[in-house]
Design an enzyme around this catalytic site. Structure first.
Site, PDB file in Angstrom:
ATOM      1  N   SER A 190       0.834  -1.204   0.000  1.00  0.00           N
ATOM      2  CA  SER A 190       0.000   0.000   0.000  1.00  0.00           C
ATOM      3  C   SER A 190       0.866   1.250   0.000  1.00  0.00           C
ATOM      4  CB  SER A 190      -0.875   0.021   1.258  1.00  0.00           C
ATOM      5  OG  SER A 190      -1.546   1.268   1.384  1.00  0.00           O
ATOM      6  N   TYR A 203      -2.019  -1.025  10.651  1.00  0.00           N
ATOM      7  CA  TYR A 203      -2.120  -1.394   9.228  1.00  0.00           C
ATOM      8  C   TYR A 203      -0.872  -0.960   8.455  1.00  0.00           C
ATOM      9  CZ  TYR A 203      -3.897  -1.270   4.393  1.00  0.00           C
ATOM     10  OH  TYR A 203      -4.071  -1.435   3.040  1.00  0.00           O
TER      11      TYR A 203
END
Ligand code: NAD
Ligand code: MG
Length: 298
Positions: A190, A203
């Protein structure tokens, strides 16, 4: 002629008809309930035989980026095993039907990746069902925002690390002995790996770990002809984003700060996975392919 992924078009103007809207779904969220619906390439992805005869395992395959990848892989000629949570059966069955519609074998194997036995069993099932495995896409992910670390539940820390990182280790460990020279492992990381949000501490940590995993393992497996790469999406319209992936009061601006000025659609990610899976990327290893609307990344 209807648009496909090769149609010459203005990327800044694309998908003006799909605007983000605040809503809330319980985790893990369903594409079926996402409003407006995301584009998974159902009507637009056109295969040209780039993965003919290949055998793929995709995790998080029922919805979002994983589902768009399954549709693309199937249309490029690959057979696919789909991993997802049992609560996502409705989404998964729709993707299985679309994949089968292009003549692919598509096998649904639901389960929870936090369960080490399920993660390991997935590889055995893939080999059994498809007669081998030569593409592994570690794409499943958990993202739940939290404003204040002192209130970040230990259960969430464990679940995010297990889903995003431990399961990737377990599946990859199990898969590597089966992977022939020419095989490809692709991990979904990401923009959060480089540009972490203050509300996504757990995360973002896992996504940085996925990048390091990818670059280290790529070097280890290169002599055996197994290529390991990552795809790093930016803001993409998927159920993850509306099932506590972030505060919904921010969602109206989702993707606006990218140079293209809009969020991306899962269909725009699939070609990156196809490229990295296919032999046309034979000299690309340990790479992170950013698909993020133009945000600057290292
Ligand atoms: P998504 O919700 O459609 O897909 C995530 C999938 O992960 C779910 O469908 C589910 O099947 C799977 N999953 C979650 N927990 C699981 C568990 N315990 N066991 C088995 N499966 C589990 O959302 P998405 O955005 O397509 O996410 C796919 C990947 O893309 C994730 O790794 C996510 O971190 C990454 N990503 C997404 C964005 C974005 O903006 N949407 C941005 C960067 C990276
Ligand atoms: Mg899902």
């Amino acid at each position: 002629m209807a648009r496909d992924q090769y149609t010459f078009t203005d990327p800044a103007a694309l998908y003006a008809d799909i605007q983000p809207r605040s809503q809330h779904q319980p985790e893990p969220g369903l594409d079926a309930d996402l409003a407006p619906r995301a584009d998974l390439g159902e009507e637009t992805y056109r295969g040209t035989g780039r993965l003919t005869g290949r055998k793929a395992l995709v995790t998080g395959a029922d919805s979002g980026i994983g589902a768009a990848t399954v549709i693309a892989f199937a249309r490029e000629g690959a057979d696919v095993v789909l991993s997802y949570l049992p609560e996502e059966e409705e989404d998964a069955q729709r993707i299985v039907r679309i994949a089968e519609g292009s003549g692919a074998k598509a096998v649904a194997v639901p389960g929870d990746l936090r369960d080490r036995d399920y993660a390991r069993e997935l590889v055995a099932r893939t080999v059994e069902e498809l007669g081998g495995i030569d593409i592994l896409v570690n794409n499943a992910g958990k993202q739940v925002y939290n404003e204040e670390i002192s209130t970040l539940p230990d259960e969430q820390i464990d679940a995010t690390l297990a889903t995003n990182v431990s399961a990737m280790f377990w599946i990859t460990k199990e898969a590597v002995p089966h992977l022939p020279a020419g095989a490809s492992v692709i991990n979904t990381t990401s923009i959060q790996a480089y540009s972490p949000s203050p509300v996504l501490v757990d995360y973002a940590t896992t996504k940085a770990a996925i990048n390091a995993f990818t670059k280290a393992l790529a070097q280890q497996l290169a002599p055996r002809g197994i290529r390991v790469n990552a795809v790093a999406p930016g803001p993409i319209w998927t159920p993850l984003q509306v099932s506590d992936g972030q505060p919904q009061d921010k969602i109206a601006e989702f993707g606006e700060s990218t140079p293209l000025g809009r969020m991306g659609q899962p269909a725009e990610l699939a070609p990156a996975y196809v490229f990295l899976a296919s032999a046309e990327s034979s000299y690309v290893l340990g790479e992170t392919l950013n698909v993020n609307g133009g945000m600057v990344s290292p």
